[in-house]
Design a protein around this motif. Structure first.
Motif, PDB file in Angstrom:
ATOM      1  N   TYR A  39       0.764  -1.141   0.147  1.00 64.02           N
ATOM      2  CA  TYR A  39      -0.087   0.117  -0.116  1.00 64.02           C
ATOM      3  C   TYR A  39       0.930   1.382   0.084  1.00 64.02           C
ATOM      4  O   TYR A  39       1.051   1.818  -0.824  1.00 64.02           O
ATOM      5  CB  TYR A  39      -0.909  -0.008   1.055  1.00 64.02           C
ATOM      6  CG  TYR A  39      -1.969   1.103   1.256  1.00 64.02           C
ATOM      7  CD1 TYR A  39      -2.942   1.123   0.309  1.00 64.02           C
ATOM      8  CD2 TYR A  39      -1.614   2.359   2.099  1.00 64.02           C
ATOM      9  CE1 TYR A  39      -3.786   2.314   0.272  1.00 64.02           C
ATOM     10  CE2 TYR A  39      -2.528   3.308   2.291  1.00 64.02           C
ATOM     11  CZ  TYR A  39      -3.718   3.255   1.134  1.00 64.02           C
ATOM     12  OH  TYR A  39      -4.511   4.210   1.189  1.00 64.02           O
ATOM     13  N   SER A  40       1.681   1.545   0.980  1.00 59.45           N
ATOM     14  CA  SER A  40       2.528   2.520   1.061  1.00 59.45           C
ATOM     15  C   SER A  40       3.831   2.335   1.477  1.00 59.45           C
ATOM     16  O   SER A  40       4.630   2.839   0.865  1.00 59.45           O
ATOM     17  CB  SER A  40       1.787   3.970   1.916  1.00 59.45           C
ATOM     18  OG  SER A  40       1.667   3.193   3.339  1.00 59.45           O
ATOM     19  N   ALA A  41       3.961   1.604   2.686  1.00 59.38           N
ATOM     20  CA  ALA A  41       5.455   1.505   3.033  1.00 59.38           C
ATOM     21  C   ALA A  41       6.208   0.015   2.454  1.00 59.38           C
ATOM     22  O   ALA A  41       5.524  -0.795   2.198  1.00 59.38           O
ATOM     23  CB  ALA A  41       5.210   1.009   4.546  1.00 59.38           C
ATOM     24  N   PRO A  42       7.463   0.437   1.875  1.00 61.21           N
ATOM     25  CA  PRO A  42       8.249  -0.553   1.314  1.00 61.21           C
ATOM     26  C   PRO A  42       8.399  -1.574   2.469  1.00 61.21           C
ATOM     27  O   PRO A  42       8.913  -1.285   3.626  1.00 61.21           O
ATOM     28  CB  PRO A  42       9.471   0.167   1.179  1.00 61.21           C
ATOM     29  CG  PRO A  42       9.602   1.385   1.846  1.00 61.21           C
ATOM     30  CD  PRO A  42       8.136   1.682   2.256  1.00 61.21           C
TER      31      PRO A  42
ATOM     32  N   ILE B 244       2.789  -6.698   7.293  1.00 59.00           N
ATOM     33  CA  ILE B 244       2.215  -7.183   6.120  1.00 59.00           C
ATOM     34  C   ILE B 244       0.553  -6.774   6.265  1.00 59.00           C
ATOM     35  O   ILE B 244      -0.246  -6.557   5.423  1.00 59.00           O
ATOM     36  CB  ILE B 244       2.309  -8.463   5.866  1.00 59.00           C
ATOM     37  CG1 ILE B 244       4.032  -8.452   5.082  1.00 59.00           C
ATOM     38  CG2 ILE B 244       1.619  -9.161   4.969  1.00 59.00           C
ATOM     39  CD1 ILE B 244       4.520  -9.881   5.096  1.00 59.00           C
ATOM     40  N   VAL B 245       0.096  -7.075   7.552  1.00 58.90           N
ATOM     41  CA  VAL B 245      -1.287  -7.434   7.851  1.00 58.90           C
ATOM     42  C   VAL B 245      -1.922  -5.806   7.827  1.00 58.90           C
ATOM     43  O   VAL B 245      -2.966  -5.664   7.140  1.00 58.90           O
ATOM     44  CB  VAL B 245      -1.570  -8.027   9.320  1.00 58.90           C
ATOM     45  CG1 VAL B 245      -3.104  -7.466   9.701  1.00 58.90           C
ATOM     46  CG2 VAL B 245      -1.320  -9.540   9.089  1.00 58.90           C
ATOM     47  N   GLU B 246      -1.119  -4.953   8.228  1.00 62.14           N
ATOM     48  CA  GLU B 246      -1.586  -3.315   8.308  1.00 62.14           C
ATOM     49  C   GLU B 246      -1.620  -3.006   6.962  1.00 62.14           C
ATOM     50  O   GLU B 246      -2.378  -2.130   6.449  1.00 62.14           O
ATOM     51  CB  GLU B 246      -0.633  -2.548   9.171  1.00 62.14           C
ATOM     52  CG  GLU B 246      -0.907  -3.159  10.745  1.00 62.14           C
ATOM     53  CD  GLU B 246      -2.042  -2.839  11.152  1.00 62.14           C
ATOM     54  OE1 GLU B 246      -2.877  -1.854  10.917  1.00 62.14           O
ATOM     55  OE2 GLU B 246      -2.706  -3.669  12.053  1.00 62.14           O
ATOM     56  N   GLU B 247      -0.771  -3.318   6.035  1.00 64.72           N
ATOM     57  CA  GLU B 247      -0.601  -2.742   4.745  1.00 64.72           C
ATOM     58  C   GLU B 247      -1.815  -3.463   3.917  1.00 64.72           C
ATOM     59  O   GLU B 247      -2.668  -2.767   3.137  1.00 64.72           O
ATOM     60  CB  GLU B 247       0.773  -3.188   3.938  1.00 64.72           C
ATOM     61  CG  GLU B 247       1.758  -2.378   4.572  1.00 64.72           C
ATOM     62  CD  GLU B 247       1.613  -0.893   3.885  1.00 64.72           C
ATOM     63  OE1 GLU B 247       1.678  -0.462   2.631  1.00 64.72           O
ATOM     64  OE2 GLU B 247       1.695   0.081   4.941  1.00 64.72           O
TER      65      GLU B 247
END
Length: 124
Positions: free
Chosen positions: A71-74, A107-110
């Motif tokens: 989504y946003s964070a690498p 991973i879950v948050e993204e």
């Protein structure tokens, strides 16, 4: 740990996400390959399925560093190639992610952010 396609939480992308990777270890021997590109077809906190044009001969243990953005964070993770399958246009690979609680949470948050914009239509 064996690859588990039936893991309770696996997110399937309609449009696969880009991922880059470098192979770092082949059968216990440290190595450094050029940066390679693939697509993530599905992912869970413990594994992912990649689509690639590369024919990586899976004889023994192959480890790599993977970098992707859901989504946003690498996100950068270490992973092991578990299986390979020939597809119509290239290959698909099962990757076991060597995850920590921190990586799993990221991973879950993204994926929560990705799924907020997803609409599901239930068919008959």
């Amino acid at each position: 740990m064996r690859y588990n396609r039936n893991e309770s939480f696996r997110y399937e992308f309609e449009c696969p996400k880009s991922v880059t990777f470098k192979i770092t270890d082949v059968n216990g021997i440290k190595t450094a390959t050029n940066l390679a590109h693939a697509k993530i077809k599905n992912i869970s906190p413990h594994g992912m399925r990649l689509l690639s044009d590369l024919d990586i001969k899976l004889k023994g243990s192959i480890k790599a560093d993977f970098t992707f953005s859901l989504y946003s964070a690498p996100i950068t993770v270490k992973g092991i190639f578990v299986w390979q399958r020939k597809e119509l246009h290239g290959y698909s690979y099962g990757i076991e992610i060597e995850s920590t609680k921190e990586v799993e949470k990221m991973i879950v948050e993204e994926l929560k952010q990705v799924s907020k914009g997803t609409v599901y239509i239930k068919g008959k």
